[in-house]
Design an enzyme around this catalytic site. Structure first.
Site: not given
Lengths: 199, 596
Positions: B128-129, B178
């Site tokens: 996702f993204q 992240k």
């Protein structure tokens, strides 16, 4: 409202069908009568992720040719790789290629192998299938070219041949009527003559 | 992080300081002297936003669209000479940032863009993204990084600032997964960070300087052609340009990007060069015998027809980027160096030149004065409608004595601003020159205002351009950045309309700005102030109202709709084939129409 008298340069040929033959803007700089030459360039680069992508991307983004390209790490401790590129273009384009390569942050050095008289070598693996007289002839020519047989069956050979690209081209041409099946080439490798290190 | 961290950065113990990747980002930014960043949060940068929340040294300006953050960083950088910083999340955050990154590359703006990325173990899984940010931005950055190990993070950030600001400046992207933001690692300070291989040359070779001076000393019809490089090189370079011009008495022109490096009020100033530059400057470029190009790159908007570009001149080119030299135009004396250093060396060598006597420039100035007398920027005045040129002239007159910064969007209004607003100092003029990005001006103005809260910051805009990034009005209101958006509203994409009129048989395909918003109401909806003016007699009062409003203002200046931007060098024409006034359809040949 006034207009300046427009002086036309004698050298300016009329545009035909909207296509102009003389360079009128940066957009049609490629239209030139300068001769196109082949050139081998070696780049010493930091071996970091994406460095090959940067070099290849530069060539496609600016419309330069790549005829062959080889790359491998040459110094693990210094994390340096050497990329040898065979390209072609006018002198002006070749000069730009060198400068644009140097503009890439991880490119430490660009060597013009062709103009500095460096050595160029290529390796090829050549598969030839055949029987009888053709098979014997293939082996005889391979000997002349100092090609080594690295695999054989009753009906085929795989030759390993090294040398300048022209020599390999010639070898492949001679193998064609003798049952050439396929070819795998490394692309050009290069190194400078003399005792100095390039990096 | 505590209040002493600035001092900690200098201590050797620093080398073993352990913190999270997100904390390293904020610490490194602060140690680089960054006081303001522009950004927008999202899943892949949440740890960094946590670190922003926990500190005071770096101010974060929340934008409405990542493109706005990028242009704000550009405006900040261009008006301060410092490196701009923008922050975005992964995927759409990063792709929205691509336009300002490409813009900064074309205009050589120092900028560091930090993007979040999905965790390293998900890279390549179409998470996702997820977007291949380093792949997407490779062709539009000076350099970019994907950080895979938190222990490399501090070095990479410092290195990114070094690369963005040294040599020819440009944008650098740092993509941080992240999990790297969460991981703990070593922080190292900015001292002694240099890139392994990137060492741009900034000192000129003395032999070249002497060659250049020898050429200049024999020149009978010289011209100095300066560019954005002089501004990028810093205030010392602008001073050096003034000193060089004074010592030599040479006339000075500049590109769009170079405006302000040389004072427009000086007698030696010829006005801007290029497609919509002044008649005197383009003719001087065409007829000169020695051209001294400093920090400019012979762009197609400047040269016009290349084979007819300044045909009888010897050319000296100073550029910090060797690839700019001989790229479009062959030069006689290439000087790879920082513009400021090279000009200082030129001035020094000029003072020692022998023979000291140089050709009399009086006949050349006489010729220039004849060109000047043509008054190429003249336009028919009107009492009935506001002429766009008049609007800029009044804006300039009414803000002259103020501390003013100007940004623009792209199109006719941009050219009129360049022609009719005059700059005496560098870093006062922010415009998208190379990429030509409509929507640049409003966010750039917000970025400038963030850097100069007390100054008067005006975006000279067009009705079409301004709608591309209009939402950043909301940013300006939220952060109390009282930018003034001065819209020359002619209900057209003016430059597109002009080209359709001149080149495409007056077929106005999709260039009319239908359904324009009511800009006054729009300003009010955003919490700003709106002003509308369509009467030349009311214009001054309306401009004063805009200046005196201590809040963001949208000024809807209704101007003459069919006005064209002149003078103009038609595509594919030479400098001395400039069109001054009215133009008919046959002025531009078929070949010219093929060009952009």
């Amino acid at each position: 409202m006034t207009r300046t008298p427009r002086t036309r340069t004698a050298a300016r040929p009329g545009a035909r069908n909207g296509v102009r033959e003389d360079p009128a803007s940066a957009y049609d700089m490629t239209q030139t009568e300068e001769a196109v030459e082949r050139r081998t360039l070696a780049c010493i680069v930091d071996n970091e992720p994406g460095v090959l992508g940067r070099v290849v991307g530069l060539f496609s983004a600016r419309g330069y040719n790549i005829e062959s390209l080889t790359v491998a790490e040459i110094d693990r401790n210094a994390r340096q790789s050497r990329i040898t590129i065979v390209t072609s273009g006018t002198n002006h384009v070749l000069e730009q290629i060198e400068q644009q390569l140097l503009r890439l942050v991880p490119v430490a050095k660009v060597i013009d192998v062709t103009q500095s008289g460096g050595i160029e070598r290529e390796l090829a693996l050549v598969k030839v299938a055949g029987t009888g007289e053709k098979r014997v002839e293939a082996l005889r020519i391979a000997e002349i070219f100092r090609a080594r047989v690295i695999d054989t069956t009753n009906e085929s050979f795989i030759f390993e041949v090294t040398g300048a690209s022209a020599k390999i081209d010639q070898f492949i041409e001679l193998m064609r009527p003798l049952g050439l099946v396929e070819v795998s080439r490394t692309g050009v490798l290069s190194i400078q003559r003399g005792k100095e290190k390039a990096g | 992080m505590d209040g002493n961290s600035a001092m900690d950065a200098k201590t050797p113990a620093d080398a073993t300081e352990i913190m999270t990747g997100a904390e390293i980002v904020l610490r490194a930014l602060a140690d680089q002297g960054v006081d303001t960043i522009f950004g927008y949060p999202g899943g892949a940068v949440l740890p960094i936003y946590d670190a922003i929340y926990a500190q005071q040294r770096v101010r974060h300006i929340l934008v409405r669209h990542e493109q706005g953050a990028g242009h704000m960083a550009e405006g900040y950088a261009r008006s301060t000479g410092k490196c701009g910083v923008a922050l975005a999340t992964s995927g759409p955050g990063a792709t929205n940032m691509v336009t300002p990154i490409a813009d900064a590359l074309m205009d050589s703006i120092p900028m560091v863009v930090i993007t979040g990325q999905v965790p390293t173990h998900l890279i390549g899984s179409d998470a996702f993204q997820e977007a291949d940010t380093v792949g997407i931005t490779r062709a539009c950055t000076k350099h970019n990084y994907l950080v895979r190990d938190v222990n490399d993070l501090a070095r990479i950030i410092h290195e990114a600032f070094y690369i963005a600001t040294h040599g020819r400046p440009g944008p650098v992207v740092i993509d941080i997964p992240k999990n790297v933001q969460f991981a703990k690692g070593r922080y190292i300070g900015p001292d002694a960070i240099e890139h392994r291989t990137y060492r741009p040359r900034t000192e000129p070779v003395s032999g070249r300087i002497e060659e250049a001076v020898a050429l200049m000393a024999r020149a009978e019809r010289p011209v100095i052609y300066s560019g954005g490089g002089v501004i990028n090189s810093g205030p010392k370079a602008a001073k050096a340009l003034r000193a060089l011009a004074k010592a030599t008495g040479f006339p000075v022109t500049s590109t769009l990007m170079g405006l302000g490096a040389f004072p427009a009020s000086d007698k030696q100033w010829l006005g801007m060069v290029g497609m919509h530059g002044s008649f005197e400057s383009n003719n001087a470029m065409h007829d000169c015998d020695v051209m001294l190009c400093i920090g400019a790159r012979f762009d197609d908007r400047v040269t016009g027809r290349l084979d007819a570009f300044s045909p009888r001149s010897r050319k000296i080119h100073i550029d910090v980027d060797p690839s700019s030299i001989n790229k479009n135009v062959r030069v006689d004396v290439p000087i790879v160096a920082d513009a400021g250093k090279a000009m200082e060396a030129l001035t020094e060598t000029w003072a020692k030149r022998s023979p000291r006597r140089t050709p009399d420039l009086a006949p050349w100035w006489e010729q220039i004065d004849q060109w000047r007398a043509r008054k190429s920027f003249a336009y028919p005045a009107s009492k009935a409608v506001i002429k766009p040129q008049h609007a800029i002239e009044r804006l300039y007159a009414l803000t002259r004595d103020r501390d003013v910064y100007i940004t623009t969007e792209v199109g006719q209004h941009q050219m009129w601003a360049a022609q009719f607003f005059h700059f005496d100092e560098p870093n006062r003029w922010m415009t998208s020159g190379g990429l030509g990005t409509m929507g640049y001006g409003l966010p750039a103005a917000v970025g400038v205002q963030a850097a100069h809260p007390k100054s008067l910051v005006i975006d000279i805009a067009g009705d079409a351009s301004v709608q591309m990034t209009m939402q950043e009005m909301s940013t300006a209101v939220q952060h109390e950045l009282p930018v003034k958006i001065f819209i020359l509203n002619n209900s057209w994409m003016g430059m597109v309309r002009q080209w359709q009129q001149l080149l495409h048989g007056e077929r106005y395909s999709h260039s009319y700005s239908d359904s324009l918003p009511d800009f006054v109401k729009l300003a009010e909806a955003y919490g700003g102030h709106g002003v509308m003016c369509e009467d030349p007699a009311q214009l001054d009062a309306a401009i004063m109202e805009m200046i005196d409003t201590p809040r963001p203002v949208l000024f809807d200046c209704r101007v003459e709709k069919a006005e064209n931007c002149f003078p103009m060098i038609p595509s594919g024409a030479a400098h001395n084939e400039m069109i001054l006034g009215k133009i008919t359809g046959d002025e531009i040949g078929d070949a010219g129409k093929m060009l952009v």
